[in-house]
Structure formats: structure tokens, C-alpha cells
Design an enzyme around this catalytic site. Sequence first.
Site, PDB file in Angstrom:
ATOM      1  N   HIS A  12      45.875  40.054  40.116  1.00 39.85           N
ATOM      2  CA  HIS A  12      47.192  39.552  40.538  1.00 39.85           C
ATOM      3  C   HIS A  12      47.726  38.531  39.523  1.00 39.85           C
ATOM      4  O   HIS A  12      48.381  37.556  39.906  1.00 39.85           O
ATOM      5  CB  HIS A  12      47.113  38.977  41.954  1.00 39.85           C
ATOM      6  CG  HIS A  12      46.134  37.840  42.136  1.00 39.85           C
ATOM      7  ND1 HIS A  12      45.369  37.688  43.273  1.00 39.85           N
ATOM      8  CD2 HIS A  12      45.804  36.799  41.320  1.00 39.85           C
ATOM      9  CE1 HIS A  12      44.623  36.588  43.146  1.00 39.85           C
ATOM     10  NE2 HIS A  12      44.876  36.042  41.967  1.00 39.85           N
ATOM     11  N   HIS A  59      46.711  30.014  45.907  1.00 47.03           N
ATOM     12  CA  HIS A  59      46.248  29.134  44.831  1.00 47.03           C
ATOM     13  C   HIS A  59      46.785  27.725  45.039  1.00 47.03           C
ATOM     14  O   HIS A  59      47.397  27.136  44.146  1.00 47.03           O
ATOM     15  CB  HIS A  59      46.697  29.675  43.468  1.00 47.03           C
ATOM     16  CG  HIS A  59      46.250  31.087  43.200  1.00 47.03           C
ATOM     17  ND1 HIS A  59      46.798  32.170  43.819  1.00 47.03           N
ATOM     18  CD2 HIS A  59      45.298  31.575  42.365  1.00 47.03           C
ATOM     19  CE1 HIS A  59      46.214  33.289  43.384  1.00 47.03           C
ATOM     20  NE2 HIS A  59      45.292  32.946  42.513  1.00 47.03           N
ATOM     21  N   HIS A 193      37.637  36.317  34.695  1.00 45.96           N
ATOM     22  CA  HIS A 193      38.528  35.371  34.011  1.00 45.96           C
ATOM     23  C   HIS A 193      38.141  33.927  34.306  1.00 45.96           C
ATOM     24  O   HIS A 193      37.552  33.617  35.332  1.00 45.96           O
ATOM     25  CB  HIS A 193      40.014  35.619  34.290  1.00 45.96           C
ATOM     26  CG  HIS A 193      40.518  35.388  35.696  1.00 45.96           C
ATOM     27  ND1 HIS A 193      40.000  35.994  36.795  1.00 45.96           N
ATOM     28  CD2 HIS A 193      41.551  34.625  36.146  1.00 45.96           C
ATOM     29  CE1 HIS A 193      40.674  35.635  37.869  1.00 45.96           C
ATOM     30  NE2 HIS A 193      41.625  34.793  37.516  1.00 45.96           N
ATOM     31  N   GLU A 240      37.247  35.378  42.463  1.00 44.36           N
ATOM     32  CA  GLU A 240      38.306  36.023  43.266  1.00 44.36           C
ATOM     33  C   GLU A 240      37.909  37.446  43.677  1.00 44.36           C
ATOM     34  O   GLU A 240      38.430  37.982  44.654  1.00 44.36           O
ATOM     35  CB  GLU A 240      39.627  36.075  42.484  1.00 44.36           C
ATOM     36  CG  GLU A 240      40.291  34.723  42.313  1.00 44.36           C
ATOM     37  CD  GLU A 240      41.651  34.811  41.654  1.00 44.36           C
ATOM     38  OE1 GLU A 240      42.443  33.888  41.831  1.00 44.36           O
ATOM     39  OE2 GLU A 240      41.941  35.808  40.938  1.00 44.36           O
TER      40      GLU A 240
END
Length: 279
Positions: A12, A59, A193, A240
Site C-alpha cells: 500500500h 499509520h 521494507h 506489515e
Amino acid sequence: MAKIIAGLGTSHVPAIGVAMDEGKTQEPYWKSLFEGYGPVRKWLAEVKPDVVILCYNDHCAAMPPDTIPTFAIGVGDEFKPADEGWGPRPVPVVKGDPDLAWHLVESLVLDGFDLTIMHQLQVDHGLTVPMSITCGQPKEWPFKVVPIEVNVVLYPQPTGRRCYALGQAIRKAVASYDKDTKVVIFGTGGMSHQIHGERSGLINKEWDTAFLNDLTANPQRLVDLTHVDYIRDAGAEGIELIVWLIMRGALNDQVKEVCRHYHVPASNTAAGLIVLENR
Ligand code: DHB
Ligand code: FE
């Protein structure tokens, strides 16, 4: 009766949303990433789900760091895009499905998953970017959405095993919903990431490929991964990916992979996407 027919996992990355909002998808940096989204858009337009149960992580945009539920569900009629510091994204308001959402709440709480019930919820890039990736830029989103939000931004996060079990409970809850409803479930985030610190920019293609392979064929290996496994091999934000395990837990043991896309780079991360149909 309601039925979950398929699951979809996707990154995303906020910059993907920005590229679409600012008309940059044909620029050299983005062109091949967006070309890779063609098959999933075609698949979803043919499947035409009534509702997507969209599992994602906020977030700290809609949920401030002093009030972070481990799991939350949106029961409202609609969910507006959150302002993440640059104004809300210029995308349609997401329509909810309060009837299905309340059915999920009742079934999940009785099954031991005490989700926080959100009557008001603004949705950040964790939810809106996957809508854009899979639907393009329509005037209205083509299906209703029940958002399920997971804390992955503050320690301690839930385990991947707990997420998978939540998915299994969602599967059971949907199967007992008596309205004819075609459901697809999304899990968003990842892939490998890390967006801060010494290892900022970490991408682990081999690890991501194994994750995608095993999501289809051997999810139990992924269910056994610890937080440290994710952080070491997939970077601090690779955690995530536990959200994808909710999606996988909601599917049958046997699934068919119908499409996959993996592209490096997209901002600081590898962008990955997979679609799994129930067999
Ligand atoms: C990036 C990726 C994310 O999943 C996120 O939530 C924020 C930033 C990135 O790669 O830039
Ligand atoms: Fe994220």
C-alpha cells in the site's frame, strides 16, 4: 448465504497513490509498475464482489499513538479519506456495510476476538491505495468495504499466528451471514521494507518471493514466523505482512493463485500483489 470467494494481498505504498492522483502513472519510473496491475483490475471487475473485507494498518493517521487498538473494525456507513499531512487524497468516500460489519462483530467477539468497534473511522493510505491499485480512478468505488484495522506501528504487535486465527474466525463469521453476498478479502502492507534508520531502503527480493510462494502453498511456515524474523529479513516495516495472514486464514486450505505482480522499486519498497481464489 454469504461467501468469501477470494483473497488479495497487496502493498500500500503511499507514493503509488500520489502517482495516480497526480497523473504520473505513465512516467518512466512508474509505467511498468502500473502495467502490472492490469490483470488484477480485470479480474476484480469480472468477479464484481458485493463487499470487500479490507484488512490493513493505519499509520497513526486516524488512530493517534495514545489510543491504538490491536484490532479494530469499522461499522459506519462511510469512511472518508484521512488527512495524512498533505490534505485527504482526492478519491471517493468508501461506503461501508454496517449489517455485515455488525454480524462480524458479534461472531468475532463471541469467538474470542475483541475488536474495537469504530463508528467513525477515517481511512489512510493503508486502505485507499489498495482501492486505487485494484479499481483505478472511478467516480464511486464499485463495492462496499468493511475495514478491519491491525496495529503494526507500535509494540507489541499481534503475532502472525493471531492474525491467521482472526482470518479463520472471519471465514466462519461470513459463512453464517444469511444475506446473499459475494465477499473478497484484502490484506495490505509490506512487502519487505524499512523506511528509517541504518537499514532504510532495505528490500529482500528472495524473502518476498518465498513469502508469496508459501502464502499459496505452505501458509503454516508463515504462521510460525516471529516478529524478529520479519524485522531481520524483511525490515522493520516488513511486519506489515502479518496483515496478509488474516486474508490467508479466511481462505480454504487449498487455493489457486490467479495473479501475481512484484516490482522493485516503488518508493522505498518492493511492491507485491497476489490474488488467491478458493478451491
Ligand atoms: C512506504 C511504504 C509503506 O507501507 C508505508 O506505509 C509508508 C511508506 C514507502 O515505501 O515509502
Ligand atoms: Fe505501510
